[in-house]
Design an enzyme around this catalytic site. Structure first.
Site, short mmCIF file in Angstrom:
data_model
loop_
_atom_site.label_atom_id
_atom_site.label_comp_id
_atom_site.label_asym_id
_atom_site.label_seq_id
_atom_site.Cartn_x
_atom_site.Cartn_y
_atom_site.Cartn_z
N GLY A 49 5.49 -14.16 -7.28
CA GLY A 49 4.62 -15.30 -7.44
C GLY A 49 4.37 -15.95 -6.09
CD GLN A 54 5.45 -20.25 -2.18
OE1 GLN A 54 4.97 -19.82 -3.21
NE2 GLN A 54 6.53 -19.74 -1.63
CB CYS A 102 11.57 -19.45 -2.67
SG CYS A 102 10.03 -20.33 -2.40
CG LEU A 103 7.51 -14.86 -0.96
CD1 LEU A 103 6.03 -14.54 -1.13
CD2 LEU A 103 8.26 -13.67 -0.38
CD GLU A 145 5.50 -19.06 -7.67
OE1 GLU A 145 5.00 -19.76 -6.76
OE2 GLU A 145 6.39 -18.23 -7.46
#
Ligand code: NI
Length: 181
Positions: A49, A54, A102-103, A145
């Protein structure tokens, strides 16, 4: 379409409330290009996601895809979903703990409680309303998200930091462990 730079924890954009997208603007070239670039960026970095904040765009859009896995609730892969101005309603008071990453918080994993079942109302990339129920890992990713759209990250939702783990240690000590609470 391009691969976008991902904002990392500490960047104020991750702590802002994202703005809704005006319905009439969804089909605009700018929004459509942002969505395509978000999908490309999510795929490039192997995320399940990605939310617009982001990639430094404080608007209420996220994309999710490919929720495969071995744990309960992860058996069904999910098609690409683009959700705009999403509204989540809790459909089950039941909470489940499972791992999240999480990125924007690279190299860390932690156990996070999430509602097992939610009802989702949003607009799709074509501007049409979608209304569906999500459970298990699908519901978890949507809650993760959606948090990005209200300035939250998964660390804020952890009951404690005792499970917070770097990736090599996650692989060594935790992977495969049943984590449903
Ligand atoms: Ni995230």
């Amino acid at each position: 379409m391009s691969i976008l730079k991902v904002a990392k924890l500490g960047n104020p954009v991750l702590r802002q409330m994202a703005k809704p997208v005006p319905v009439g603007a969804i089909k605009d070239h700018e929004i459509q290009r942002l969505i395509k670039s978000m999908v490309a960026t999510m795929r490039e970095y192997g995320g399940v996601g990605l939310a617009a904040p982001q990639v430094h765009e404080s608007v209420q859009i996220f994309v999710i895809e490919g929720l495969e896995g071995t744990g309960p609730g992860r058996q069904k892969p999910t098609q690409l979903q683009v959700l705009i101005n999403p509204v989540l309603t809790v459909a089950s008071d039941e909470l489940e703990e499972d791992w999240e990453g999480c990125l924007s918080i690279p190299d860390l994993r932690g156990q996070v409680p999430r509602h097992r079942e939610i009802q989702v109302r949003a607009l799709g990339a074509d501007g049409h309303q979608v209304d569906f129920r999500a459970t298990g890992f699908h519901a978890r990713v949507i809650q993760h998200e959606h948090d990005h759209l209200i300035g939250k990250v998964f660390l804020d939702r952890m009951r404690s930091f005792e499970s917070l783990t770097f990736l090599p240690e996650f692989s060594r000590y935790w992977q495969g462990q049943k984590t449903e609470a």
